[in-house]
Design a protein around this motif. Structure first.
Motif, mmCIF file in Angstrom:
data_model
loop_
_atom_site.group_PDB
_atom_site.id
_atom_site.type_symbol
_atom_site.label_atom_id
_atom_site.label_comp_id
_atom_site.label_asym_id
_atom_site.label_seq_id
_atom_site.Cartn_x
_atom_site.Cartn_y
_atom_site.Cartn_z
ATOM 1 N N SER A 494 -0.540 -9.173 -3.356
ATOM 2 C CA SER A 494 -0.371 -9.669 -4.726
ATOM 3 C C SER A 494 -1.016 -8.794 -5.797
ATOM 4 O O SER A 494 -0.506 -8.686 -6.909
ATOM 5 C CB SER A 494 -0.917 -11.089 -4.832
ATOM 6 N N TYR A 495 -2.138 -8.146 -5.485
ATOM 7 C CA TYR A 495 -2.850 -7.379 -6.514
ATOM 8 C C TYR A 495 -2.523 -5.887 -6.490
ATOM 9 O O TYR A 495 -3.103 -5.105 -7.235
ATOM 10 C CB TYR A 495 -4.370 -7.577 -6.365
ATOM 11 N N VAL A 496 -1.569 -5.485 -5.651
ATOM 12 C CA VAL A 496 -1.098 -4.094 -5.650
ATOM 13 C C VAL A 496 0.012 -3.976 -6.698
ATOM 14 O O VAL A 496 1.068 -4.581 -6.571
ATOM 15 C CB VAL A 496 -0.584 -3.658 -4.270
ATOM 16 N N LYS A 497 -0.232 -3.192 -7.744
ATOM 17 C CA LYS A 497 0.739 -3.063 -8.827
ATOM 18 C C LYS A 497 1.730 -1.927 -8.575
ATOM 19 O O LYS A 497 2.898 -2.016 -8.951
ATOM 20 C CB LYS A 497 0.007 -2.832 -10.151
ATOM 21 N N GLU A 498 1.257 -0.843 -7.958
ATOM 22 C CA GLU A 498 2.118 0.313 -7.656
ATOM 23 C C GLU A 498 1.697 0.910 -6.323
ATOM 24 O O GLU A 498 0.510 0.885 -5.966
ATOM 25 C CB GLU A 498 2.002 1.379 -8.753
ATOM 26 N N ALA A 499 2.671 1.452 -5.602
ATOM 27 C CA ALA A 499 2.367 2.066 -4.300
ATOM 28 C C ALA A 499 3.334 3.205 -4.023
ATOM 29 O O ALA A 499 4.535 3.097 -4.311
ATOM 30 C CB ALA A 499 2.453 1.030 -3.180
ATOM 31 N N VAL A 500 2.809 4.296 -3.487
ATOM 32 C CA VAL A 500 3.632 5.425 -3.064
ATOM 33 C C VAL A 500 3.166 5.845 -1.667
ATOM 34 O O VAL A 500 1.978 6.111 -1.444
ATOM 35 C CB VAL A 500 3.512 6.621 -4.030
ATOM 36 N N ALA A 501 4.114 5.885 -0.726
ATOM 37 C CA ALA A 501 3.803 6.281 0.651
ATOM 38 C C ALA A 501 4.309 7.686 0.900
ATOM 39 O O ALA A 501 5.344 8.099 0.361
ATOM 40 C CB ALA A 501 4.434 5.303 1.637
ATOM 41 N N TYR A 502 3.581 8.440 1.748
ATOM 42 C CA TYR A 502 3.987 9.803 2.065
ATOM 43 C C TYR A 502 3.295 10.266 3.349
ATOM 44 O O TYR A 502 2.386 9.599 3.867
ATOM 45 C CB TYR A 502 3.669 10.761 0.910
ATOM 46 N N GLU A 503 3.747 11.416 3.842
ATOM 47 C CA GLU A 503 3.162 11.989 5.066
ATOM 48 C C GLU A 503 1.915 12.776 4.714
ATOM 49 O O GLU A 503 1.899 13.537 3.750
ATOM 50 C CB GLU A 503 4.188 12.893 5.756
ATOM 51 N N GLN A 504 0.854 12.568 5.476
ATOM 52 C CA GLN A 504 -0.404 13.277 5.255
ATOM 53 C C GLN A 504 -1.009 13.583 6.615
ATOM 54 O O GLN A 504 -1.432 12.676 7.333
ATOM 55 C CB GLN A 504 -1.365 12.400 4.444
ATOM 56 N N GLY A 505 -1.004 14.862 7.000
ATOM 57 C CA GLY A 505 -1.595 15.237 8.288
ATOM 58 C C GLY A 505 -0.912 14.580 9.468
ATOM 59 O O GLY A 505 -1.578 14.138 10.417
ATOM 60 N N ASN A 506 0.422 14.467 9.401
ATOM 61 C CA ASN A 506 1.236 13.903 10.474
ATOM 62 C C ASN A 506 1.009 12.394 10.663
ATOM 63 O O ASN A 506 1.224 11.846 11.748
ATOM 64 C CB ASN A 506 1.002 14.622 11.801
ATOM 65 N N HIS A 507 0.517 11.730 9.621
ATOM 66 C CA HIS A 507 0.448 10.272 9.671
ATOM 67 C C HIS A 507 0.859 9.726 8.296
ATOM 68 O O HIS A 507 1.061 10.484 7.347
ATOM 69 C CB HIS A 507 -0.954 9.781 10.071
#
Length: 564
Positions: A494-507
């Motif tokens: 509920s309190y996450v307003k924005e999120a961006v996911a990506y690859e970092q060091g194979n995870h």
């Protein structure tokens, strides 16, 4: 590339030959049964913007086309008066030597903006809409790239226009304040000059507009859209959806979705358009014009939803509203519809008549569609891209496939490549990018336009979007995971307003911007991400969380600029 099961080719929109509905190979019977013979809506086709203007003036004579506020008064313009204004202003431009040239329009939503667009295009010129949020240097870059000879701007942005004029003095600059004078002059021009404009022959393949994309991952590109691109997209959309009542124009006109959906489609239905020139006036304008339908982006749907619940909480009625929605849903399942009775106060706050919202431009969470349905308002999710004029698919008034963006329009064919990319072919697909043959070679596979989006077609023929190719998280084990899947899961917190996911060091890493009004949100997020991981497949588990102090940088369309 493979043709998806159940979908066969749909011939493109072209003069004299139409395929009115997408053809479904082995699913016709099941589709017919589930849709209860729900036919596609009938319309007389038009092929150029000039034909649209003439069609509306002749078909809806005497009916209101536009209304807007000016100096404290409501101004109303009929379809016939609009045509007269278009030809008069166009005659002035014609007389001033603007023939077969590119003209930019710059400003907020207003009658003058719409009038300018039609006058330029119906005069055989090419219009270049410019994002009103851009600074002077960005405007200059577009003017240079698009080879414009003139800029028509609203007085609100006169300061930007003046900065541009200082660096590009050779262009002609016309303030929209001058339009009344130019219209009067156009009406007084010699008859042969005026008739010359009216008789100007325009073809469906003639270039009408160059629209510059916002560019979330790179430089903006000039999308070339022909008259036929706009008109086939409009026609196809009107085959899928039906409009009634007044429309409130909210979306910015310099975006193709705002122009095609908010103006062309509504005009084609013969419905009046009330022009909202600022979202700050949205609440007042809803009450003033009592719209029956809206074209919006998901952010506006979410805002309306939050406003409903904020009001309910302030009145101490949020628990009651929640119970009534559950009761209403149960009654609907039994074929009893009391929503207009139960939620009269909610609908009144939205202008009293609102019953349809069409959302596009970005993904929308299905929970908003379900919530508004419970309240008695249908939300239709659609999908498009500027390069496709811009609509590709949209759900229908009485046939909504959950979690989908609806049925492909009759003017285009949708295909899924072996990599899962959505490909589109049809008469709504752009002519190409202006001055960018290298990019054109990248985005076309023969006649098929590569959208860059990933998705699938279900057994109903409805299109589903799962992500963007550029946003794929590619791990060392060969797994390709759409970043949007991870982001949607994280945004459930509920309190996450924005999120961006990506690859970092194979995870998988996820960067978040949190609501700072929530105590200890920075500490709680790690435990809540672990809870998210327990719901996700193991291969999609988030290994790293980065908390941002500020919002992500965004384009003028409020889309996050991705740097990973």
């Amino acid at each position: 590339m493979l043709m998806p099961k159940g979908i066969s080719q749909c011939e493109p929109f072209s003069r004299g030959k139409f395929v009115l509905t997408p053809k479904f190979a082995d699913f016709n019977l099941r589709m017919e049964k589930s849709m209860k013979n729900y036919e596609f809506y009938e319309h007389e086709p038009v092929y150029t913007i000039k034909e649209l203007l003439e069609f509306c003036a002749k078909t809806y004579t005497g009916k209101e086309a536009f209304s807007y506020e000016e100096n404290g008064h409501t101004i109303s313009v009929t379809f016939e008066e609009f045509r007269q204004d278009v030809y008069a202003f166009g005659s002035s431009l014609f007389d001033d030597g603007f023939q077969n040239c590119h003209v930019a329009v710059f400003g907020e939503n207003c009658y003058g903006w719409i009038l300018t667009w039609f006058a330029v295009v119906c005069g055989g010129n090419v219009i270049v809409p410019i994002d009103k949020e851009l600074d002077a240097d960005s405007v200059i870059e577009i003017l240079h790239d698009s080879e414009c000879r003139a800029v028509i701007y609203s007085d609100t942005y006169a300061d930007i226009a003046e900065q541009v004029r200082e660096k590009k003095p050779a262009l002609t600059y016309i303030s929209m304040k001058e339009l009344p004078v130019m219209i009067r002059r156009g009406r007084k021009l010699a008859a042969d000059r005026h008739l010359e404009l009216k008789k100007n022959k325009i073809k469906e393949k003639d270039l009408a507009s160059i629209v510059y994309t916002s560019g979330t991952t790179g430089k903006s590109k000039g999308v070339m859209l022909a008259h036929g691109n706009f008109c086939s997209c409009m026609y196809g959309s009107c085959r899928n959806i039906k409009l009634t009542g007044t429309s409130l124009l909210i979306l910015p006109l310099h975006h193709t979705y705002g122009l095609v959906a908010g103006v062309f489609i509504v005009m084609f239905h013969g419905m009046p358009i009330y022009i909202n020139n600022s979202l700050k006036r949205l609440s007042d304008d809803l009450k003033k014009c009592s719209p029956q339908h809206l074209f919006v982006v998901p952010l506006i749907v979410e805002t309306l939803y939050q406003n409903i619940w904020n009001t309910a909480r302030k009145q101490g009625k949020d628990k009651l509203l929640r119970r009534m929605m559950k009761v209403s849903d149960a009654l609907l399942r039994c074929g009893i519809d009391l929503r207009k009775v139960f939620f009269r106060s909610v609908i009144d706050a939205l202008g009293r008549k609102l019953d349809l919202i069409v959302s596009g431009g970005a993904p929308i969470d299905d929970k908003y569609i379900s919530a508004f349905r419970s309240l008695g308002i249908t939300v239709l999710n659609g999908y498009g891209i500027t390069e496709c004029g811009p609509v590709v698919a949209v759900n229908r008034n009485h046939f909504i496939v959950p979690d989908s963006v609806g049925m492909p329009l009759c003017c285009n064919e949708v295909r899924i490549s072996e990599s899962g990319e959505i490909l589109v072919k049809g008469s709504n697909v752009m002519l190409g990018y202006y001055h960018d043959e290298q990019e054109n070679a990248k985005v076309f596979d023969g006649e098929w336009f590569k959208t860059g989006d990933i998705g699938f077609l279900d057994d109903y023929g409805a299109l589903h979007i799962t992500g963007r190719i550029k946003n794929l998280i590619i791990l060392g084990n060969g797994e390709n995971i759409p970043a949007e899947v991870i982001e949607r899961a994280v945004l459930e917190i509920s309190y996450v307003k924005e999120a961006v996911a990506y690859e970092q060091g194979n995870h998988i890493a996820v960067e978040v911007f949190l609501d700072d009004s929530v105590p200890d949100a920075g500490d709680k997020i790690h435990e809540d991400i672990r809870a998210v991981n327990r719901k996700l497949p193991h291969l999609q588990n988030i290994a790293q969380v980065i908390v941002r102090d500020t919002e992500f940088p965004k384009t003028t369309t409020k889309k996050i600029k991705r740097t990973h």
